[in-house]
Design a protein around this motif. Structure first.
Motif, mmCIF file in Angstrom:
data_model
loop_
_atom_site.group_PDB
_atom_site.id
_atom_site.type_symbol
_atom_site.label_atom_id
_atom_site.label_comp_id
_atom_site.label_asym_id
_atom_site.label_seq_id
_atom_site.Cartn_x
_atom_site.Cartn_y
_atom_site.Cartn_z
ATOM 1 N N LYS A 60 42.332 42.240 32.823
ATOM 2 C CA LYS A 60 42.257 43.727 33.141
ATOM 3 C C LYS A 60 41.673 44.546 32.303
ATOM 4 O O LYS A 60 41.832 44.386 30.721
ATOM 5 N N CYS A 85 39.351 46.977 46.275
ATOM 6 C CA CYS A 85 40.634 46.813 46.711
ATOM 7 C C CYS A 85 40.905 46.294 47.946
ATOM 8 O O CYS A 85 41.554 45.355 48.387
ATOM 9 N N GLU A 91 41.949 44.004 42.040
ATOM 10 C CA GLU A 91 43.228 44.366 42.075
ATOM 11 C C GLU A 91 43.670 45.577 40.819
ATOM 12 O O GLU A 91 42.969 45.608 39.937
ATOM 13 N N ARG A 92 44.353 46.487 40.999
ATOM 14 C CA ARG A 92 44.649 47.836 40.514
ATOM 15 C C ARG A 92 46.064 47.573 39.901
ATOM 16 O O ARG A 92 47.103 47.217 40.825
ATOM 17 N N GLU A 93 46.343 48.082 38.873
ATOM 18 C CA GLU A 93 47.509 48.064 38.067
ATOM 19 C C GLU A 93 47.743 49.396 37.479
ATOM 20 O O GLU A 93 46.880 49.541 36.478
ATOM 21 N N ARG A 94 48.964 50.139 37.472
ATOM 22 C CA ARG A 94 49.410 51.213 36.811
ATOM 23 C C ARG A 94 49.930 50.624 35.363
ATOM 24 O O ARG A 94 50.678 49.958 35.361
ATOM 25 N N CYS A 95 49.509 51.608 34.127
ATOM 26 C CA CYS A 95 50.112 51.283 32.830
ATOM 27 C C CYS A 95 51.578 51.641 33.049
ATOM 28 O O CYS A 95 51.922 52.673 33.494
ATOM 29 N N GLU A 96 52.613 50.664 32.461
ATOM 30 C CA GLU A 96 53.911 51.274 32.576
ATOM 31 C C GLU A 96 54.286 52.224 31.696
ATOM 32 O O GLU A 96 55.060 53.062 32.068
ATOM 33 N N VAL A 102 44.921 53.711 34.790
ATOM 34 C CA VAL A 102 44.969 52.492 35.441
ATOM 35 C C VAL A 102 44.176 51.444 35.298
ATOM 36 O O VAL A 102 42.800 51.609 34.679
ATOM 37 N N TYR A 103 44.733 49.966 35.359
ATOM 38 C CA TYR A 103 43.694 48.970 34.838
ATOM 39 C C TYR A 103 43.321 48.254 36.372
ATOM 40 O O TYR A 103 43.977 48.382 37.510
#
Length: 145
Positions: A60, A85, A91-96, A102-103
């Motif tokens: 990512k 997507c 796939e997308r993933e938000r940073c915690e 966004v990754y």
């Protein structure tokens, strides 16, 4: 062999003007060829570029990094990624720690699509150029920039 003067039925005041028009005309021609090539795969050349970047990242990476690495600086890169997507190619993933970051990463389905595309000769429209001519052309284009 083609000649831009014949192709667009025009003459030019200088060779530099002719070269500029030829670059623009050829860029449009190449873009059309790319669109034709990618159409059966259901993606655009810009989406292919995003997938290539993500495959090369091997994990990512931030959306902004993808945007920075794109060949065509697309103001609609986020929308292009939304479509990828939707097709389950990335796939997308938000940073915690920072919700603004966004990754994105390529999925197995995206890798399979790239593998299928890699099996076909995307550059067949450049077959008239030798490797040496391609190198000279690339050097001249670099010189312009």
């Amino acid at each position: 062999m083609g000649d831009i003067s014949n192709d667009i039925k025009s003459s030019f005041k200088t060779n530099k003007v002719k070269a500029l028009i030829n670059i623009k005309y050829t860029a449009n021609w190449l873009s059309s060829k790319e669109n034709e090539f990618f159409k059966p795969y259901g993606i655009s050349p810009q989406q292919y570029n995003i997938l290539r970047i993500l495959r090369g990242a091997k994990g990512k990476i931030k959306v902004q990094i993808v945007k920075d690495r794109m060949i065509e600086r697309a103001p609609n890169a986020t929308r292009l990624m939304d479509k990828l997507c939707d097709k389950e190619l990335i796939e997308r993933e938000r940073c915690e720690h920072d919700r603004r970051v966004v990754y994105v990463k390529i999925t197995n389905q995206g890798l399979e699509l790239l593998s299928a595309i890699d099996k076909h000769d995307k550059l067949s429209f450049l077959e008239k150029l030798s490797e040496e001519e391609a190198n000279v052309l690339s050097g001249l284009l670099d010189k312009i920039r």
